[in-house]
Design a protein around this motif. Structure first.
Motif, PDB file in Angstrom:
ATOM      1  N   ALA A 122      -1.125  20.268   3.087  1.00 39.23           N
ATOM      2  CA  ALA A 122       0.201  20.001   3.663  1.00 39.23           C
ATOM      3  C   ALA A 122       0.201  18.774   4.578  1.00 39.23           C
ATOM      4  CB  ALA A 122       0.686  21.219   4.442  1.00 39.23           C
ATOM      5  N   ASN A 123       1.315  18.051   4.547  1.00 39.77           N
ATOM      6  CA  ASN A 123       1.523  16.880   5.388  1.00 39.77           C
ATOM      7  C   ASN A 123       2.998  16.870   5.780  1.00 39.77           C
ATOM      8  OD1 ASN A 123       2.273  14.174   6.166  1.00 39.77           O
ATOM      9  ND2 ASN A 123       0.344  13.441   5.315  1.00 39.77           N
ATOM     10  N   HIS A 124       3.286  17.281   7.032  1.00 45.51           N
ATOM     11  CA  HIS A 124       4.680  17.407   7.468  1.00 45.51           C
ATOM     12  C   HIS A 124       5.390  16.060   7.576  1.00 45.51           C
ATOM     13  CE1 HIS A 124       4.887  21.769   9.122  1.00 45.51           C
ATOM     14  NE2 HIS A 124       4.023  21.681   8.126  1.00 45.51           N
ATOM     15  N   LYS A 125       4.638  15.008   7.796  1.00 44.08           N
ATOM     16  CA  LYS A 125       5.276  13.689   7.891  1.00 44.08           C
ATOM     17  C   LYS A 125       5.910  13.327   6.549  1.00 44.08           C
ATOM     18  CE  LYS A 125       6.288   9.949  10.158  1.00 44.08           C
ATOM     19  NZ  LYS A 125       7.119   9.970  11.361  1.00 44.08           N
ATOM     20  N   ARG A 126       5.163  13.461   5.467  1.00 43.80           N
ATOM     21  CA  ARG A 126       5.745  13.194   4.150  1.00 43.80           C
ATOM     22  C   ARG A 126       6.674  14.314   3.718  1.00 43.80           C
ATOM     23  NH1 ARG A 126       0.320  11.208   2.985  1.00 43.80           N
ATOM     24  NH2 ARG A 126      -0.178  13.162   1.917  1.00 43.80           N
ATOM     25  N   GLY A 127       6.470  15.508   4.286  1.00 42.26           N
ATOM     26  CA  GLY A 127       7.317  16.643   3.949  1.00 42.26           C
ATOM     27  C   GLY A 127       8.768  16.472   4.362  1.00 42.26           C
ATOM     28  N   LYS A 128       9.037  15.533   5.259  1.00 41.03           N
ATOM     29  CA  LYS A 128      10.419  15.287   5.672  1.00 41.03           C
ATOM     30  C   LYS A 128      11.272  14.781   4.516  1.00 41.03           C
ATOM     31  CE  LYS A 128       9.380  14.338  10.539  1.00 41.03           C
ATOM     32  NZ  LYS A 128       9.413  13.333  11.641  1.00 41.03           N
ATOM     33  N   THR A 129      10.650  14.106   3.572  1.00 38.87           N
ATOM     34  CA  THR A 129      11.371  13.615   2.395  1.00 38.87           C
ATOM     35  C   THR A 129      10.893  14.275   1.107  1.00 38.87           C
ATOM     36  OG1 THR A 129       9.832  11.744   2.218  1.00 38.87           O
ATOM     37  CG2 THR A 129      11.865  11.387   3.464  1.00 38.87           C
ATOM     38  N   VAL A 167       0.865  -1.183   0.000  1.00 40.80           N
ATOM     39  CA  VAL A 167       0.000   0.000   0.000  1.00 40.80           C
ATOM     40  C   VAL A 167       0.897   1.226   0.000  1.00 40.80           C
ATOM     41  CG1 VAL A 167      -1.804   1.278   1.203  1.00 40.80           C
ATOM     42  CG2 VAL A 167      -1.785  -1.228   1.285  1.00 40.80           C
ATOM     43  N   GLU A 168       0.658   2.136  -0.931  1.00 41.98           N
ATOM     44  CA  GLU A 168       1.511   3.317  -1.041  1.00 41.98           C
ATOM     45  C   GLU A 168       0.696   4.523  -1.477  1.00 41.98           C
ATOM     46  OE1 GLU A 168       3.019   2.609  -5.631  1.00 41.98           O
ATOM     47  OE2 GLU A 168       4.103   1.642  -3.990  1.00 41.98           O
ATOM     48  N   VAL A 169       1.239   5.712  -1.231  1.00 41.43           N
ATOM     49  CA  VAL A 169       0.579   6.938  -1.669  1.00 41.43           C
ATOM     50  C   VAL A 169       0.647   7.021  -3.191  1.00 41.43           C
ATOM     51  CG1 VAL A 169       0.699   9.465  -1.643  1.00 41.43           C
ATOM     52  CG2 VAL A 169       1.040   8.168   0.477  1.00 41.43           C
ATOM     53  N   PHE A 170      -0.497   7.226  -3.806  1.00 39.75           N
ATOM     54  CA  PHE A 170      -0.572   7.399  -5.250  1.00 39.75           C
ATOM     55  C   PHE A 170      -0.565   8.885  -5.607  1.00 39.75           C
ATOM     56  CE2 PHE A 170      -2.907   7.772  -9.290  1.00 39.75           C
ATOM     57  CZ  PHE A 170      -2.194   6.891 -10.070  1.00 39.75           C
ATOM     58  N   ALA A 171      -1.380   9.673  -4.914  1.00 37.66           N
ATOM     59  CA  ALA A 171      -1.435  11.122  -5.111  1.00 37.66           C
ATOM     60  C   ALA A 171      -1.626  11.774  -3.752  1.00 37.66           C
ATOM     61  CB  ALA A 171      -2.575  11.494  -6.053  1.00 37.66           C
ATOM     62  N   ALA A 172      -0.876  12.827  -3.478  1.00 36.76           N
ATOM     63  CA  ALA A 172      -0.837  13.435  -2.150  1.00 36.76           C
ATOM     64  C   ALA A 172      -1.506  14.806  -2.132  1.00 36.76           C
ATOM     65  CB  ALA A 172       0.616  13.569  -1.692  1.00 36.76           C
ATOM     66  N   GLY A 173      -1.765  15.295  -0.896  1.00 36.43           N
ATOM     67  CA  GLY A 173      -2.228  16.665  -0.742  1.00 36.43           C
ATOM     68  C   GLY A 173      -3.715  16.870  -0.899  1.00 36.43           C
ATOM     69  N   LEU A 174      -4.509  15.880  -0.507  1.00 37.35           N
ATOM     70  CA  LEU A 174      -5.961  15.984  -0.587  1.00 37.35           C
ATOM     71  C   LEU A 174      -6.520  15.984   0.834  1.00 37.35           C
ATOM     72  CD1 LEU A 174      -6.089  13.592  -3.565  1.00 37.35           C
ATOM     73  CD2 LEU A 174      -7.009  15.912  -3.638  1.00 37.35           C
ATOM     74  N   ARG A 175      -7.185  17.056   1.205  1.00 33.01           N
ATOM     75  CA  ARG A 175      -7.595  17.271   2.606  1.00 33.01           C
ATOM     76  C   ARG A 175      -8.610  16.236   3.071  1.00 33.01           C
ATOM     77  NH1 ARG A 175     -11.823  20.027   5.096  1.00 33.01           N
ATOM     78  NH2 ARG A 175     -11.313  20.919   7.154  1.00 33.01           N
ATOM     79  N   ASN A 176      -9.660  16.055   2.298  1.00 31.83           N
ATOM     80  CA  ASN A 176     -10.671  15.056   2.636  1.00 31.83           C
ATOM     81  C   ASN A 176     -11.326  14.555   1.353  1.00 31.83           C
ATOM     82  OD1 ASN A 176     -12.175  13.451   4.443  1.00 31.83           O
ATOM     83  ND2 ASN A 176     -13.882  14.896   4.381  1.00 31.83           N
ATOM     84  N   ARG A 232       7.877  19.857  -0.737  1.00 33.97           N
ATOM     85  CA  ARG A 232       6.723  20.555  -1.328  1.00 33.97           C
ATOM     86  C   ARG A 232       5.465  20.291  -0.517  1.00 33.97           C
ATOM     87  NH1 ARG A 232       4.763  16.696  -6.388  1.00 33.97           N
ATOM     88  NH2 ARG A 232       5.069  14.742  -5.247  1.00 33.97           N
ATOM     89  N   GLN A 233       5.429  19.161   0.200  1.00 31.61           N
ATOM     90  CA  GLN A 233       4.235  18.807   0.957  1.00 31.61           C
ATOM     91  C   GLN A 233       4.137  19.520   2.303  1.00 31.61           C
ATOM     92  OE1 GLN A 233       2.572  14.853   0.865  1.00 31.61           O
ATOM     93  NE2 GLN A 233       4.115  14.172  -0.614  1.00 31.61           N
ATOM     94  N   CYS A 234       5.108  20.375   2.624  1.00 29.41           N
ATOM     95  CA  CYS A 234       5.010  21.207   3.823  1.00 29.41           C
ATOM     96  C   CYS A 234       4.256  22.508   3.550  1.00 29.41           C
ATOM     97  CB  CYS A 234       6.406  21.557   4.351  1.00 29.41           C
ATOM     98  SG  CYS A 234       7.302  20.170   5.072  1.00 29.41           S
ATOM     99  N   VAL A 235       4.035  22.807   2.274  1.00 28.66           N
ATOM    100  CA  VAL A 235       3.454  24.097   1.896  1.00 28.66           C
ATOM    101  C   VAL A 235       2.026  23.900   1.392  1.00 28.66           C
ATOM    102  CG1 VAL A 235       3.713  26.134   0.438  1.00 28.66           C
ATOM    103  CG2 VAL A 235       5.743  24.947   1.286  1.00 28.66           C
ATOM    104  N   TRP A 236       1.080  24.509   2.100  1.00 25.44           N
ATOM    105  CA  TRP A 236      -0.326  24.452   1.710  1.00 25.44           C
ATOM    106  C   TRP A 236      -0.584  25.377   0.524  1.00 25.44           C
ATOM    107  CZ3 TRP A 236      -4.004  28.343   1.525  1.00 25.44           C
ATOM    108  CH2 TRP A 236      -5.338  27.938   1.398  1.00 25.44           C
ATOM    109  N   HIS A 237      -1.500  24.976  -0.355  1.00 26.06           N
ATOM    110  CA  HIS A 237      -1.875  25.789  -1.509  1.00 26.06           C
ATOM    111  C   HIS A 237      -3.384  25.994  -1.547  1.00 26.06           C
ATOM    112  CE1 HIS A 237       1.975  26.034  -3.719  1.00 26.06           C
ATOM    113  NE2 HIS A 237       2.224  24.882  -3.125  1.00 26.06           N
ATOM    114  N   SER A 238      -3.771  27.203  -1.886  1.00 21.65           N
ATOM    115  CA  SER A 238      -5.184  27.526  -2.042  1.00 21.65           C
ATOM    116  C   SER A 238      -5.750  26.866  -3.291  1.00 21.65           C
ATOM    117  CB  SER A 238      -5.373  29.041  -2.138  1.00 21.65           C
ATOM    118  OG  SER A 238      -6.688  29.368  -2.540  1.00 21.65           O
TER     119      SER A 238
END
Length: 228
Positions: free
Chosen positions: A140-147, A75-84, A150-156
């Motif tokens: 944003a997701n700081h856990k994945r942002g460690k590697t 099981v792996e992330v396919f696409a990231a950055g989706l709030r709900n 780009r995932q540390c920065v939220w976008h409108s």
């Protein structure tokens, strides 16, 4: 904000929508403790490789850190950055689409970087995205942002796409959840292939895709209401 929907792909893989634990990347009022962080698989669409002979869907997190997986395989992330991400569907054009709920005012600050940079939250509409492998859609997701910084920065939802962020196909009224394709030839076939989005206690909305399925026709932006 949990496991919301599933969809099978063309080779039997299973796509699963997983909501985020934060409003916009910073722990806050979205969780009861106001301390719950994102995990490796939260706020994303993940894929389960069911055909893999070594597949193990029993995912386990380290009790000392709810962001670290210590059990499960395939099981792996396919696409990231989706709030709900609430609705997901595989279109007959072969592309995967999903609806996603925008952030709510008063539920947690907005992440602006990996070192705790933040600003106060706001209210945003929902969106429909073309789901593509490896893309980041702005929550944003700081856990994945460690590697993947780009995932540390939220976008409108209104930000244009750039090298780090992929903008939605279209904004839709909140709160929208269900998403499907109109496949009938009723109404002279005029709706065939359109996306139909359902709003909670509200209307159905019609979205006309471009012929390549990668955009939305100007005539249906904003989405066309079809009635309650």
């Amino acid at each position: 904000h949990g496991l919301n929907a599933i969809e099978f792909g063309d080779i039997g893989e299973l796509y699963i929508t997983i909501g985020g634990n934060t409003n916009a990347g910073i722990p806050g009022q979205l969780s009861g403790s106001q301390k719950q962080k994102e995990t490796l698989l939260s706020a994303a669409i993940v894929v389960a490789r069911l055909a893999d002979p070594d597949f193990d869907g029993t995912l386990k997190y380290d009790a000392a850190d709810d962001g670290n997986l210590v059990g499960g395989k395939g099981v792996e992330v396919f696409a990231a950055g989706l709030r709900n991400p609430f609705g997901i569907m595989m279109h007959t054009n072969g592309k995967l689409y999903a609806s996603d709920n925008g952030l709510n005012f008063g539920y947690g600050d907005i992440s602006l970087g990996c070192n705790g940079e933040r600003r106060a939250d706001t209210e945003e509409e929902d969106k429909i995205v073309l789901v593509e492998k490896g893309k980041y859609y702005g929550h944003a997701n700081h856990k994945r942002g460690k590697t993947d910084p780009r995932q540390c920065v939220w976008h409108s939802v209104s930000d244009p796409s750039n090298g780090d962020y992929t903008a939605p196909l279209i904004e839709i009224k909140s709160s929208s959840g269900g998403l499907t394709e109109f496949r009938s030839n009723h109404f002279g076939g005029q709706l065939r292939g359109n996306l139909i989005s359902s709003q909670y206690l509200g209307s159905l909305y019609r979205v006309i895709l471009t012929p390549d399925g990668k955009g939305v026709e100007p005539s249906s932006d904003p989405a066309i209401p079809l009635g309650d």
